[in-house]
Design a protein around this motif. Structure first.
Motif, PDB file in Angstrom:
ATOM      1  N   PRO A 230      39.565  51.117  25.946  1.00 24.65           N
ATOM      2  CA  PRO A 230      40.189  49.939  25.327  1.00 24.65           C
ATOM      3  C   PRO A 230      41.704  50.000  25.220  1.00 24.65           C
ATOM      4  N   GLY A 231      42.278  51.186  25.340  1.00 24.14           N
ATOM      5  CA  GLY A 231      43.714  51.365  25.187  1.00 24.14           C
ATOM      6  C   GLY A 231      44.033  52.841  25.187  1.00 24.14           C
ATOM      7  N   ARG A 232      45.215  53.209  24.707  1.00 26.07           N
ATOM      8  CA  ARG A 232      45.595  54.618  24.609  1.00 26.07           C
ATOM      9  C   ARG A 232      44.892  55.221  23.406  1.00 26.07           C
ATOM     10  N   VAL A 233      43.691  55.727  23.637  1.00 22.27           N
ATOM     11  CA  VAL A 233      42.846  56.207  22.555  1.00 22.27           C
ATOM     12  C   VAL A 233      42.411  57.637  22.836  1.00 22.27           C
ATOM     13  N   GLU A 234      41.854  58.264  21.814  1.00 25.35           N
ATOM     14  CA  GLU A 234      41.251  59.579  21.981  1.00 25.35           C
ATOM     15  C   GLU A 234      39.906  59.425  22.702  1.00 25.35           C
ATOM     16  N   PRO A 235      39.420  60.478  23.357  1.00 27.06           N
ATOM     17  CA  PRO A 235      38.140  60.374  24.067  1.00 27.06           C
ATOM     18  C   PRO A 235      37.000  59.841  23.213  1.00 27.06           C
ATOM     19  N   ARG A 236      36.965  60.199  21.945  1.00 28.16           N
ATOM     20  CA  ARG A 236      35.868  59.755  21.068  1.00 28.16           C
ATOM     21  C   ARG A 236      35.885  58.247  20.837  1.00 28.16           C
ATOM     22  N   ASP A 237      36.992  57.579  21.178  1.00 29.44           N
ATOM     23  CA  ASP A 237      37.113  56.147  20.922  1.00 29.44           C
ATOM     24  C   ASP A 237      36.805  55.292  22.144  1.00 29.44           C
ATOM     25  N   LEU A 238      36.275  55.895  23.202  1.00 28.84           N
ATOM     26  CA  LEU A 238      35.760  55.101  24.309  1.00 28.84           C
ATOM     27  C   LEU A 238      34.627  54.205  23.807  1.00 28.84           C
ATOM     28  N   GLN A 239      34.463  53.048  24.392  1.00 23.30           N
ATOM     29  CA  GLN A 239      33.473  52.084  23.923  1.00 23.30           C
ATOM     30  C   GLN A 239      32.309  51.967  24.910  1.00 23.30           C
ATOM     31  N   VAL A 240      31.096  51.969  24.375  1.00 22.48           N
ATOM     32  CA  VAL A 240      29.888  51.752  25.180  1.00 22.48           C
ATOM     33  C   VAL A 240      29.497  50.285  25.055  1.00 22.48           C
ATOM     34  N   THR A 241      29.499  49.573  26.161  1.00 20.41           N
ATOM     35  CA  THR A 241      29.216  48.141  26.144  1.00 20.41           C
ATOM     36  C   THR A 241      28.163  47.802  27.195  1.00 20.41           C
ATOM     37  N   HIS A 242      27.723  46.563  27.194  1.00 22.38           N
ATOM     38  CA  HIS A 242      26.777  46.073  28.204  1.00 22.38           C
ATOM     39  C   HIS A 242      27.303  44.771  28.793  1.00 22.38           C
ATOM     40  N   ARG A 243      27.023  44.560  30.066  1.00 20.22           N
ATOM     41  CA  ARG A 243      27.494  43.355  30.746  1.00 20.22           C
ATOM     42  C   ARG A 243      26.459  42.909  31.759  1.00 20.22           C
ATOM     43  N   GLU A 244      26.300  41.610  31.890  1.00 15.96           N
ATOM     44  CA  GLU A 244      25.371  41.055  32.870  1.00 15.96           C
ATOM     45  C   GLU A 244      26.067  40.922  34.223  1.00 15.96           C
ATOM     46  N   LEU A 245      25.467  41.518  35.243  1.00 14.90           N
ATOM     47  CA  LEU A 245      25.985  41.396  36.602  1.00 14.90           C
ATOM     48  C   LEU A 245      25.195  40.354  37.364  1.00 14.90           C
ATOM     49  N   PRO A 246      25.860  39.468  38.112  1.00 18.69           N
ATOM     50  CA  PRO A 246      25.143  38.491  38.915  1.00 18.69           C
ATOM     51  C   PRO A 246      24.501  39.167  40.126  1.00 18.69           C
ATOM     52  N   PRO A 247      23.651  38.471  40.855  1.00 21.51           N
ATOM     53  CA  PRO A 247      23.104  39.032  42.093  1.00 21.51           C
ATOM     54  C   PRO A 247      24.231  39.294  43.083  1.00 21.51           C
ATOM     55  N   PRO A 248      24.039  40.203  44.024  1.00 21.27           N
ATOM     56  CA  PRO A 248      25.088  40.489  45.007  1.00 21.27           C
ATOM     57  C   PRO A 248      25.449  39.245  45.816  1.00 21.27           C
ATOM     58  N   ALA A 249      26.737  39.036  45.989  1.00 22.11           N
ATOM     59  CA  ALA A 249      27.215  37.953  46.836  1.00 22.11           C
ATOM     60  C   ALA A 249      27.244  38.437  48.287  1.00 22.11           C
ATOM     61  N   ALA A 250      27.685  37.585  49.184  1.00 19.25           N
ATOM     62  CA  ALA A 250      27.782  37.960  50.592  1.00 19.25           C
ATOM     63  C   ALA A 250      28.654  39.202  50.744  1.00 19.25           C
ATOM     64  N   GLY A 251      28.164  40.175  51.492  1.00 22.28           N
ATOM     65  CA  GLY A 251      28.916  41.394  51.741  1.00 22.28           C
ATOM     66  C   GLY A 251      28.856  42.423  50.638  1.00 22.28           C
ATOM     67  N   GLN A 252      28.132  42.127  49.552  1.00 22.94           N
ATOM     68  CA  GLN A 252      28.065  43.037  48.415  1.00 22.94           C
ATOM     69  C   GLN A 252      26.730  43.770  48.339  1.00 22.94           C
ATOM     70  N   ALA A 253      26.792  44.937  47.679  1.00 20.21           N
ATOM     71  CA  ALA A 253      25.582  45.686  47.369  1.00 20.21           C
ATOM     72  C   ALA A 253      25.585  46.013  45.883  1.00 20.21           C
ATOM     73  N   LEU A 254      24.421  45.923  45.262  1.00 20.15           N
ATOM     74  CA  LEU A 254      24.258  46.361  43.880  1.00 20.15           C
ATOM     75  C   LEU A 254      23.835  47.827  43.921  1.00 20.15           C
ATOM     76  N   VAL A 255      24.645  48.699  43.320  1.00 22.86           N
ATOM     77  CA  VAL A 255      24.382  50.139  43.333  1.00 22.86           C
ATOM     78  C   VAL A 255      24.027  50.602  41.933  1.00 22.86           C
TER      79      VAL A 255
END
Length: 364
Positions: free
Chosen positions: A32-57
């Motif tokens: 999120p910014g200049r933070v200590e390692p313990r302040d990293l954030q665990v989040t979730h995000r919705e990914l769309p289906p792969p577009a042309a030329g893309q692969a979901l890994v």
């Protein structure tokens, strides 16, 4: 095998991809910014289906490199603005592809160089940037050779152009890039002097290098082993010590600088130390000293996309083949679940381990 054939074939076959279009929930580690390692954030995000030329890994392993340590401090040369997802490289399995691509890609294990974004459970990537990973390699072990392997291979063979019988100096020989440099050089029949802390001397020796203590007089220690100097020096430290690295070169020798770790905690503009280092190297090349100095950046030439990707794929494939055949030994310092990236980053920054700290997929 040509560089083109080393890459995953991404042309559509006669049978079109029929993967059902659906979103994927990705776990991501956000800086999120200049933070200590313990302040990293665990989040979730919705990914769309792969577009042309893309692969979901689906990411099986991603690394903790010096780049992320610099990014945490806002000191990496061209990092994106905060907040963002770090992660310089990864190994994973293709789960879906765009409708224009061959569905046979699904299920293949691949590696990718990402610069950012790798600290995710899933990622959408250009399919032409993926490199096949031999089935014999464990994902975490293969991961140690992605950015480190490309970097080491190119510095040794494309920049320094090492030859059997030569002697080189590798700074930080117990680190991720350093340990790979040592091994690749030894495979090529090159004698290696490796600097590290005294507590890591045995680990460096086990890699096949002659260890020296970086806290001591490096010049005196190197001269005691190679009185006439060395044929190449690989220096990620920068700072004032770069002068000694250049002076240790034998006539015709090559210095390859690839970082400025000595200035990582300095205040001010993060680009200035790198630019100053680059300027010094260019000045040395103008002098009639019969020595060469280069600054290595893995992204050089990226604007010429096809040529760049072919070169990266060719070099990574060569490294992975050596690893699969048992000629290179992966140096996995530790494995942490992706969701514990903060702890992994703390360990990597402690400089107490040999090799690379790796993040692996969380257990469901």
């Amino acid at each position: 095998m040509t560089s083109h054939s080393r890459q995953i074939e991404t042309k559509a076959s006669k049978t079109m991809n029929t993967t059902a279009a659906k979103t994927t929930t990705a776990l991501e580690i956000v800086l999120p910014g200049r933070v200590e390692p313990r302040d990293l954030q665990v989040t979730h995000r919705e990914l769309p289906p792969p577009a042309a030329g893309q692969a979901l890994v689906r990411v099986e392993a991603t690394g903790v490199s010096f780049a992320e340590q610099q990014m945490r401090r806002g000191k990496y040369y061209d990092q994106p603005p905060f907040p963002f997802v770090p992660g310089y490289d990864l190994v994973g399995t293709v789960e879906a592809v765009g409708a224009d691509l061959d569905p046979a890609l699904i299920g293949r294990r691949v590696a990718a160089l990402t610069k950012t974004g790798g600290w995710s459970s899933h990622l959408l990537l250009p399919a032409d940037s993926l490199v096949p990973v031999p089935a014999a390699l464990d994902p975490a072990e293969a991961e140690t050779f992605v950015v480190n392997g490309i970097t080491a291979w190119q510095m040794l063979h494309r920049f320094a152009k090492i030859r059997a019988g030569q002697t080189i100096l590798v700074h930080g020989a117990n680190g991720g890039v350093g340990s790979t440099l040592v091994q690749l050089a030894r495979v090529a029949g090159v004698r290696v002097i490796g600097s590290a802390s005294a507590r890591n001397a045995d680990a460096v020796r086990a890699l096949g290098a002659l260890p020296i203590d970086y806290r001591g007089d490096i010049t005196a220690q190197v001269r005691a082993i190679s009185p006439d100097g060395v044929d190449a020096v690989f220096d990620h430290v920068g700072g004032p010590g770069i002068i000694d690295s250049f002076r240790l070169l034998a006539p015709g020798g090559t210095l390859v600088a690839y970082g400025s770790a000595a200035t990582k905690d300095d205040a001010g503009n993060s680009r200035l130390p790198v630019l100053a280092l680059f300027a010094r190297l260019m000045l040395w090349n103008l002098l009639p000293n019969k020595r060469n100095a280069h600054f290595y950046n893995i992204w050089t030439g990226a604007r010429r996309r096809t040529r760049f990707l072919n070169r990266q794929a060719e070099d990574l494939a060569a490294v992975l083949e050596l690893a699969a055949n048992g000629n290179l030994h992966p140096q996995v310092a530790a494995r942490f679940p992706l969701s514990e990236a903060g702890s992994a980053l703390e360990l990597a920054e402690s400089h107490t381990v040999t090799g690379k700290v790796v993040l692996v997929a969380d257990e469901n």
